[in-house]
Design a protein around this motif. Structure first.
Motif, short mmCIF file in Angstrom:
data_model
loop_
_atom_site.label_atom_id
_atom_site.label_comp_id
_atom_site.label_asym_id
_atom_site.label_seq_id
_atom_site.Cartn_x
_atom_site.Cartn_y
_atom_site.Cartn_z
N LEU A 1 -22.32 27.82 56.24
CA LEU A 1 -21.42 28.66 57.07
C LEU A 1 -21.60 29.74 57.65
CD1 LEU A 1 -18.87 27.23 59.33
CD2 LEU A 1 -18.23 29.51 58.72
N THR A 2 -22.44 30.66 57.48
CA THR A 2 -22.23 32.35 57.25
C THR A 2 -21.55 32.71 58.34
OG1 THR A 2 -24.00 32.04 58.70
CG2 THR A 2 -24.29 31.80 57.14
N ILE A 3 -20.62 34.12 58.32
CA ILE A 3 -19.65 34.61 59.12
C ILE A 3 -19.77 35.87 58.87
CG2 ILE A 3 -17.19 34.79 59.55
CD1 ILE A 3 -16.36 32.43 58.30
N LYS B 1 -19.03 37.21 64.66
CA LYS B 1 -19.64 35.83 64.99
C LYS B 1 -19.89 34.90 63.51
CE LYS B 1 -23.51 37.10 66.50
NZ LYS B 1 -25.09 37.68 66.91
N PHE B 2 -20.28 33.65 63.74
CA PHE B 2 -20.25 32.10 63.11
C PHE B 2 -21.85 31.77 62.91
CE2 PHE B 2 -17.71 29.83 65.34
CZ PHE B 2 -18.38 28.60 66.14
N ILE C 1 -12.83 27.09 63.10
CA ILE C 1 -13.84 27.01 61.80
C ILE C 1 -14.22 25.85 60.86
CG2 ILE C 1 -14.91 28.03 59.72
CD1 ILE C 1 -15.71 31.04 61.67
N ILE D 1 -19.64 28.36 52.48
CA ILE D 1 -18.80 29.30 52.93
C ILE D 1 -19.35 30.89 52.31
CG2 ILE D 1 -17.31 30.48 54.68
CD1 ILE D 1 -16.13 27.65 55.04
N TYR E 1 -19.54 35.14 53.32
CA TYR E 1 -19.27 36.00 54.96
C TYR E 1 -19.35 37.63 54.17
CZ TYR E 1 -14.69 37.39 52.23
OH TYR E 1 -13.90 37.61 51.50
N HIS F 1 -27.19 36.54 59.37
CA HIS F 1 -26.80 35.06 59.09
C HIS F 1 -27.74 34.42 57.72
CE1 HIS F 1 -23.51 35.09 61.60
NE2 HIS F 1 -23.97 36.20 62.23
#
Length: 332
Positions: free
Chosen positions: A4-6, A14-15, A40, A57, A59, A321
């Motif tokens: 999961l990228t933030i 945006k994720f 999220i 995760i 970010y 991302h």
């Protein structure tokens, strides 16, 4: 496992969820940070029943005050900020005070390198098509996969040795058009993909883990006001000029040229033609100095600008991302 990228910018966050194979599984906007991070967290919990559950995760954020908030809200999931991986990424940073380099810019550089490796190993997938299949809503992208040049010829100095675990990265320039437009420049080199760690890696260390003697080198960049910032500055610092919407210029109601016939046209001409000329000029100068180089365009205004710039650039609004996803693979 999925990552999961933030990415939190100046305007909004945006994720995205990207599978281990690099397929975009889900994406969304963080209009409200508190509620968005709650969603999220729920998404991560729900994903445990997926075939490819979220296990990591990572970010980036241009707002420093949000780092602790993200860590607190998603603490159980052990989120990592990409800057924590700076010494583990497969390129060198040759600027004064490298610790001040924004995490969004690190993510962008990694995104460029991800697509360069993807071109080499699998060919380029149409990320726009993936997005359109996921959601039929206001998310129109202009991904120009044809803009990614073929690999350099064997005679190119950037060509890696005959080793399947290495490949040559050309010189490249990344343009991120958002609230501000940033330009980032990387001198090509050899990327060693055999040293990339498993995505099931453990804790983060502090020592460099790659031989970077021949690695690509990030050697600097530039920052300039973005489209909306230019419109806002004219309105805020003059008495007579109105605040215009860039969407009006993109509506097709009138043509934007060098010469406006009234105030609104003149303002659109100054902002848009001036902005495109600025970016085109930088691209031309870069291409002139670095032969066989590549140019990437991303950011909220990438689609708008991509239609107005010369061909031969690779347009991908999800670049950061994919860069975060790629960086996650270099954890210790």
């Amino acid at each position: 496992m999925a990552v999961l990228t933030i990415d939190i910018g100046n305007t909004r966050g945006k994720f995205a969820v990207i599978s281990q194979e690099g397929v975009l599984v889900s994406f969304g906007y963080l209009e409200n940070l508190d509620g968005g991070l709650g969603e999220i967290k729920q998404l991560c919990e729900n994903s445990q029943v997926w075939e490819d559950p979220i296990k990591s995760i990572i970010y980036s954020s241009v707002k420093k005050v949000l780092f602790d908030w993200i860590l607190w809200k998603l603490d159980a999931l052990n989120p990592i900020e990409i800057k924590d991986l700076m010494f583990h990424l497969p390129f060198q940073v040759d600027i004064e005070q490298p610790e001040t380099l924004g995490s969004d810019r690190l993510a962008g550089v990694m995104g460029c390198m991800y697509f360069l490796e993807n071109r080499r190993t699998n060919g380029l997938s149409n990320v726009s098509g993936q997005i359109e299949q996921l959601h039929d809503r206001d998310f129109s992208y202009n991904t120009n996969t044809s803009g990614l040049d073929d690999e350099p010829e064997e005679k190119s100095p950037k060509k890696a040795e005959n080793d399947s675990n290495k490949f040559g990265v050309p010189d490249f320039m990344m343009i991120d058009a958002g609230t501000c437009v940033t330009y980032d420049y990387v001198k090509g080199g050899v990327l060693r993909i055999d040293n990339r760690n498993s995505m099931e890696s453990g804790s983060i260390g502090s020592e460099p883990r790659l031989d970077t003697s021949k690695a690509p080198v990030y050697f600097g960049g530039a920052i300039s006001p973005g489209l909306r910032l230019r419109y806002k500055a004219m309105s805020d610092y003059t008495d007579a000029l109105p605040l215009l919407d860039v969407g009006l210029a993109d509506s097709g109601r009138f043509e934007i040229g060098d010469i406006g016939k009234h105030t609104v046209e003149a303002m659109h001409s100054g902002v848009i033609v001036g902005f495109v000329d600025e970016i085109s000029g930088r691209i031309d100068r870069f291409k002139e100095k670095f032969v066989d180089s590549q140019v990437f365009l991303t950011g909220g205004d990438a689609d708008f600008l991509g239609k107005r710039l010369k061909s031969g650039i690779f347009v991908e609004p999800m670049l950061l991302h994919y860069g975060l996803f790629y960086a996650d693979q270099f954890k210790r």
